[in-house]
Every structure is written in structure tokens, then in C-alpha cells.
Design a protein around this motif. Structure first.
Motif, PDB file in Angstrom:
ATOM      1  N   GLN A   1      45.624  86.564 -67.908  1.00  0.00           N
ATOM      2  CA  GLN A   1      44.921  86.511 -66.633  1.00  0.00           C
ATOM      3  C   GLN A   1      44.461  87.904 -66.210  1.00  0.00           C
ATOM      4  O   GLN A   1      45.195  88.881 -66.351  1.00  0.00           O
ATOM      5  CB  GLN A   1      45.824  85.922 -65.549  1.00  0.00           C
ATOM      6  CG  GLN A   1      46.239  84.481 -65.814  1.00  0.00           C
ATOM      7  CD  GLN A   1      46.949  83.871 -64.623  1.00  0.00           C
ATOM      8  OE1 GLN A   1      47.673  84.549 -63.904  1.00  0.00           O
ATOM      9  NE2 GLN A   1      46.738  82.589 -64.406  1.00  0.00           N
ATOM     10  N   VAL A   2      43.245  87.961 -65.670  1.00  0.00           N
ATOM     11  CA  VAL A   2      42.661  89.224 -65.199  1.00  0.00           C
ATOM     12  C   VAL A   2      42.066  89.000 -63.817  1.00  0.00           C
ATOM     13  O   VAL A   2      41.437  87.975 -63.563  1.00  0.00           O
ATOM     14  CB  VAL A   2      41.570  89.736 -66.165  1.00  0.00           C
ATOM     15  CG1 VAL A   2      40.902  90.997 -65.606  1.00  0.00           C
ATOM     16  CG2 VAL A   2      42.163  90.025 -67.544  1.00  0.00           C
ATOM     17  N   ARG A   3      42.276  89.988 -62.943  1.00  0.00           N
ATOM     18  CA  ARG A   3      41.673  89.948 -61.604  1.00  0.00           C
ATOM     19  C   ARG A   3      40.689  91.109 -61.465  1.00  0.00           C
ATOM     20  O   ARG A   3      40.996  92.241 -61.838  1.00  0.00           O
ATOM     21  CB  ARG A   3      42.740  90.056 -60.525  1.00  0.00           C
ATOM     22  CG  ARG A   3      42.174  90.116 -59.093  1.00  0.00           C
ATOM     23  CD  ARG A   3      43.266  90.308 -58.067  1.00  0.00           C
ATOM     24  NE  ARG A   3      44.105  89.124 -57.991  1.00  0.00           N
ATOM     25  CZ  ARG A   3      45.435  89.164 -58.009  1.00  0.00           C
ATOM     26  NH1 ARG A   3      46.076  90.314 -58.136  1.00  0.00           N
ATOM     27  NH2 ARG A   3      46.126  88.046 -57.914  1.00  0.00           N
ATOM     28  N   ALA A   4      39.510  90.823 -60.935  1.00  0.00           N
ATOM     29  CA  ALA A   4      38.512  91.853 -60.648  1.00  0.00           C
ATOM     30  C   ALA A   4      38.279  91.889 -59.149  1.00  0.00           C
ATOM     31  O   ALA A   4      38.167  90.845 -58.503  1.00  0.00           O
ATOM     32  CB  ALA A   4      37.205  91.547 -61.381  1.00  0.00           C
ATOM     33  N   LYS A   5      38.230  93.088 -58.598  1.00  0.00           N
ATOM     34  CA  LYS A   5      38.051  93.230 -57.151  1.00  0.00           C
ATOM     35  C   LYS A   5      36.982  94.274 -56.855  1.00  0.00           C
ATOM     36  O   LYS A   5      36.826  95.248 -57.590  1.00  0.00           O
ATOM     37  CB  LYS A   5      39.375  93.659 -56.495  1.00  0.00           C
ATOM     38  CG  LYS A   5      40.487  92.636 -56.610  1.00  0.00           C
ATOM     39  CD  LYS A   5      41.797  93.179 -56.043  1.00  0.00           C
ATOM     40  CE  LYS A   5      41.708  93.426 -54.555  1.00  0.00           C
ATOM     41  NZ  LYS A   5      43.019  93.858 -53.993  1.00  0.00           N
ATOM     42  N   LYS A   6      36.264  94.061 -55.763  1.00  0.00           N
ATOM     43  CA  LYS A   6      35.294  95.044 -55.298  1.00  0.00           C
ATOM     44  C   LYS A   6      35.974  95.969 -54.301  1.00  0.00           C
ATOM     45  O   LYS A   6      36.912  95.583 -53.609  1.00  0.00           O
ATOM     46  CB  LYS A   6      34.084  94.375 -54.659  1.00  0.00           C
ATOM     47  CG  LYS A   6      34.366  93.632 -53.356  1.00  0.00           C
ATOM     48  CD  LYS A   6      33.102  92.992 -52.819  1.00  0.00           C
ATOM     49  CE  LYS A   6      33.356  92.245 -51.504  1.00  0.00           C
ATOM     50  NZ  LYS A   6      33.661  93.155 -50.370  1.00  0.00           N
ATOM     51  N   GLY A   7      35.492  97.199 -54.257  1.00  0.00           N
ATOM     52  CA  GLY A   7      35.994  98.144 -53.274  1.00  0.00           C
ATOM     53  C   GLY A   7      35.082  98.211 -52.066  1.00  0.00           C
ATOM     54  O   GLY A   7      34.102  97.473 -51.952  1.00  0.00           O
TER      55      GLY A   7
END
Length: 230
Positions: free
Chosen positions: A193-199
Motif C-alpha cells: 500500500q502507498v499513500r500520496a499526499k499534496k502539500g
């Protein structure tokens, strides 16, 4: 050129030659646009031999020159529209690179020319993508390190995860801000599992940038190796 090679070769180009796109190139682009529109529920439209959108003050401020072909990127208003625009629009950008073309994402430095596009009810334009044969192949810019955008990278994380982050760091972002991060979350239900987030950014476009970066990450990491989680 492979798509991985396209990631490495692609640089934003703002000045273009007076060289029309061939019929074969146009057909390939239109077919790809139709495919991506269907997958991403978007309304991207290829506009050819039309210079007015990049002749105004904004275009000059953005240092654009010779742009006669571009893609109007539009879709139904939705919370996730910008991310889908980034993700599927970058797939088109990389496809164009593989065809020997150059491109540039354009957020503000263009004019909307009546009659060059169609918007269905509830749709809006998110951005334009300049496309054509560049006067140069563009130049690279300083990018962040893997560790700056992911605290997960270590000797214990899969090698494909680092490759994904490295590919994401080559993704175009607004004013090269790279306001995104990737986190490896381990295994669940036999899937990584991978999570991508915006700053946060005062400039904006972080949701679109995230979609572009996720496109690159999937290519670098191998989409089959993991699943995205919120």
C-alpha cells in the motif's frame, strides 16, 4: 522511446518551431485523447494551427512563442477534477514525448479563443497543454531529493518504491514547487500500500501536480506492485 525514457527526456518547452503536425501524429494524438477522456471522464480537445491563444500579454509574460497547437483540458466540475486532469493529462504529455513532440503545462498564460473548444453543461477548463516541435528539448531544473518527499524510503522498503519516488521527482509541477509526498504503508490483503499526499502552496495547483506525480510514480514503481490508499 519507452515511457520511462520519455519521463527522463521530457522537459517543459515554451518556444516552438513553425512546423505543422503530420496527419499520422494528429491521428495518434486524437486516438490517445479519446482513450484518456474515456478513462478519466475528461473532455480534452486538440486544437491545431491556432496561434491566438498564446499571443496575448499573459503568454508573453510566460515566455511562450510559436505555440500553434495545444490541448484544452476540461471536465465536469468535481472535487477530484484537478487530480484527474494531472494524471491523465500527463499520460498524454508522455505519449506526445514518445512521438517526438514537446509540451508544456499551462495554468494561466493563455487566452480562451471562442470557437476553438466546446464545453458541455457543468464543465470547466482546468488548463491548457502546449504541444508541438520545440525549438529546443528544454532543460532540467533542480529537484528535491527522494528523502525530502518520502520519509518511508529505507533499506527495508521495496526497491520499486524508491524508483517510483525518483520518477515522481521528474514530474512537472507549477513553478517546480514539488509539493507532494509519498508514504509506503506496508502490506494489507497481500498488496503493498502507498499513500500520496499534496502539500500546501500559496501558488495553488497542488492537486493537479499530485495527479501528475502519481502518474510518474506508477510508471517508475510498476502499477502492478501496489495499490493507492487514502
Amino acid at each position: 522511446m519507452t515511457i520511462q525514457e520519455a519521463i527522463e527526456a521530457r522537459h517543459s518547452v515554451r518556444a516552438y518551431k513553425e512546423q505543422p503536425l503530420t496527419e499520422e501524429i494528429v491521428k495518434a494524438l486524437e486516438e490517445k485523447i479519446a482513450e484518456l477522456n474515456k478513462e478519466g471522464q475528461l473532455h480534452m480537445q486538440l486544437v491545431l494551427n491556432e496561434p491566438k491563444a498564446f499571443l496575448g500579454t499573459l503568454a508573453k509574460y510566460g515566455r511562450f512563442r510559436g505555440v500553434n497547437n495545444y490541448v484544452v483540458v476540461a471536465g465536469q466540475k468535481a472535487d477530484d477534477l484537478d487530480e484527474r486532469v494531472g494524471y491523465y493529462g500527463e499520460h498524454l504529455v508522455l505519449f506526445a514525448q514518445m512521438l517526438g513532440l514537446n509540451t508544456c503545462w499551462v495554468g494561466l498564460s493563455y487566452s480562451k479563443v471562442p470557437g476553438t473548444y466546446v464545453l458541455d453543461e457543468g464543465e470547466k477548463i482546468a488548463c491548457y497543454i502546449a504541444i508541438g516541435y520545440g525549438e529546443t528539448q528544454g532543460v532540467g531544473h533542480k529537484i528535491k531529493t527522494v528523502e525530502q518527499v518520502s520519509r518511508s524510503v529505507s533499506d527495508t522498503t521495496p526497491a520499486w518504491f524508491r524508483k517510483g519516488v525518483e520518477a515522481a521527482l521528474l514530474a512537472p509541477t507549477a513553478v517546480n514547487q514539488q509539493k507532494f509526498s509519498f508514504e509506503y504503508l506496508g502490506m494489507s490483503n497481500n498488496r503493498h500500500q502507498v499513500r500520496a499526499k499534496k502539500g500546501f502552496s500559496l501558488i495553488g495547483y497542488t492537486q493537479m501536480d499530485l495527479g501528475i506525480a502519481k502518474c510518474h510514480f506508477e510508471i517508475g514503481a510498476g502499477k502492478e506492485n501496489f495499490v493507492w490508499v487514502k
